[in-house]
Write an enzyme that holds these catalytic residues in place. Structure first.
Site, PDB file in Angstrom:
ATOM      1  N   GLY A  83      47.465  36.898  40.974  1.00  0.00           N
ATOM      2  CA  GLY A  83      46.598  35.973  40.303  1.00  0.00           C
ATOM      3  C   GLY A  83      46.506  36.109  38.730  1.00  0.00           C
ATOM      4  CB  SER A  84      46.330  39.300  36.844  1.00  0.00           C
ATOM      5  OG  SER A  84      45.154  39.678  37.448  1.00  0.00           O
ATOM      6  CG  ASP A 193      36.336  35.062  43.079  1.00  0.00           C
ATOM      7  OD1 ASP A 193      37.365  35.578  43.391  1.00  0.00           O
ATOM      8  OD2 ASP A 193      35.574  35.359  42.317  1.00  0.00           O
ATOM      9  CB  SER A 214      43.877  35.665  43.139  1.00  0.00           C
ATOM     10  OG  SER A 214      43.915  36.879  43.434  1.00  0.00           O
ATOM     11  CG  HIS A 219      41.149  36.827  46.147  1.00  0.00           C
ATOM     12  ND1 HIS A 219      40.214  36.181  45.281  1.00  0.00           N
ATOM     13  CD2 HIS A 219      41.328  37.921  45.137  1.00  0.00           C
ATOM     14  CE1 HIS A 219      39.867  36.635  44.000  1.00  0.00           C
ATOM     15  NE2 HIS A 219      40.770  37.897  44.100  1.00  0.00           N
ATOM     16  CG  ASN A 294      60.914  39.222  36.255  1.00  0.00           C
ATOM     17  OD1 ASN A 294      60.686  38.292  37.173  1.00  0.00           O
ATOM     18  ND2 ASN A 294      61.832  40.019  36.781  1.00  0.00           N
TER      19      ASN A 294
END
Length: 446
Positions: A83-84, A193, A214, A219, A294
């Protein structure tokens, strides 16, 4: 029976047996606030994909990219390794000359109470965050403050707004989107979220120019690690895919995953692709349109995610049910807390049960958190609290003066907010134990 089928049957048998023998003992075993909710299907799918010997993005990833965007109310999407990374790709795409071309130094409004990976991509792409405080009890960004900041931006340096819906509960999206329209802003929506949440019947994740999600184990669904960027723009999807895949120009894998020796989807792999050397015939798979990364997932992750998608309605229902139970547990003690309330017109699929202790309460956050943790009930602070108070970000705080005065609610969040989990692994037995522990704590409060 072939050997592969035997292996998969044994995996299923092993996991089914292990799950059927799992036990939880009150006071001895932890009550986790979240975690993966798997059965043998996820493990069999993962092993099956691994034994296929196709490791990187392939048919499982493509199927997930086809199936998942609808869960965020969008048409297209790109799967990534976290998710980041999804947030990083979203903002990087916004700065691409091939998409929105946000310029270095452009300002982006974002709440000062956040998880770092919501604001890090703003900084990493040489944009400037403009921090605003949050509101109680929801801890979403303060729209009054957003409006003041926009009115004072006479040079129109603010180009975008980015935030995460707090634990599944949105701000007033009607007002927010009217500000986005009035000031001609891009809206980058972090729905990490908020999977399964709605505002006026419209899915969270469907309001922004792009949105992210995410699949970290905590999650709503998980594939171990993983993330997603959703969009209604086919052009944005192409830019996002390029940025994820080193900046590669070739997008044949979007339509036809698989080995390059089996030709490509377009049939034009070797042509004069290089503007700097127009006479050179070059392999399009090694032509680069973007300065990329990547950030690809494994196909194994996608195979797990596809099984989780089948379970998502039940996983979402459990979160709503457990949030309601926690509301009932804490309602008798509501005079001590700012308890969660769904934003008007919203239907949150709650990621967690969020509480902020009132300043006149006769106990501290450390008191109640220590009690719960000593009872082996996991708690979490609300992410960063005021992010500008942290060592990695404090150098940006000077322009805001006294942080406690400039962001009074964020100060309270930093000292007084925490949350409990709502995920499907919180059985009725565990919820009864949480109630027992909470009631015991308040018996000692005068």
């Amino acid at each position: 029976m072939n050997k592969k089928y035997k292996i998969l049957e044994l995996v299923k048998e092993y996991i089914d047996d292990k799950k059927s023998n799992e036990k939880w003992t009150e006071g001895q075993d932890w009550v986790s606030y979240s975690g993966p909710v798997f059965d043998s299907e996820e493990y069999v799918a993962a092993i099956d994909t691994l034994l296929s010997e196709w490791l990187i993005v392939g048919k499982e990833s493509r199927k997930f990219e086809d199936d998942f965007p609808a869960h965020l109310g969008m048409r297209h999407g790109v799967l990534t390794n976290s998710g980041s990374s999804a947030n990083l790709l979203m903002i990087s795409a916004a700065t691409s000359r091939n998409l929105f071309n946000l310029q270095r130094g452009a300002k982006v409004i974002t709440p000062v109470v956040c998880f770092p990976t919501t604001i890090n991509p703003i900084i990493q792409n040489n944009l400037e965050p403009v921090f605003v405080d949050v509101t109680l009890p929801d801890l979403n960004l303060d729209l009054d403050e957003v409006e003041r900041v926009l009115k004072n931006d006479t040079d129109r340096e603010i180009k975008a707004i980015m935030f995460a819906h707090v634990l599944g509960n949105p701000p007033d999206m009607e007002r927010l989107m009217s500000l986005v329209e009035e000031y001609d802003l891009f809206f980058f929506e972090d729905a990490c979220d908020a999977l399964g949440s709605y505002y006026k019947g419209k899915k969270l994740g469907s309001f922004g120019d792009m949105s992210t999600c995410s699949f970290f184990p905590a999650h709503h669904m998980t594939m171990g690690e993983g993330g997603f960027i959703a969009t209604n723009s086919a052009k944005a999807r192409k830019v996002l895919t390029s940025l994820r895949d080193w900046g590669r120009a070739c997008y044949c894998n979007t339509a036809k995953p698989g080995s390059v020796v089996a030709t490509t989807a377009c049939g034009n792999r070797f042509k004069n692709w290089l503007p700097g050397m127009p006479d050179a015939v070059y392999d399009h798979r090694y032509v680069f349109d973007e300065i990329g990364y990547n950030l690809k997932p494994l196909d194994l992750q996608a195979s797990i995610g596809l099984k989780q998608l089948d379970k998502l309605p039940d996983l979402d229902a459990a979160r709503r049910k457990n949030h309601k139970k926690l509301s009932e547990i804490f309602l008798p003690y509501s005079k001590y807390f700012h308890l969660p309330v769904a934003t008007e017109n919203s239907d949150p699929c709650w990621f967690a049960f969020l509480m902020t202790i009132k300043e006149d309460a006769p106990f501290t956050r450390n008191d109640i958190v220590s009690h719960l943790e000593s009872s082996k009930i996991q708690t979490r602070s609300y992410f960063s609290g005021n992010i500008l108070a942290h060592p990695g970000y404090n150098h940006m705080a000077e322009q805001y003066g006294d942080l406690s005065k400039s962001f009074p609610v964020a100060r309270l969040v930093t000292t007084n907010s925490f949350f409990l989990g709502t995920f499907a692994g919180l059985t009725d037995e565990k919820m009864a134990y949480i109630k027992k522990s909470v009631d015991a704590f308040f018996k000692g409060i005068k």
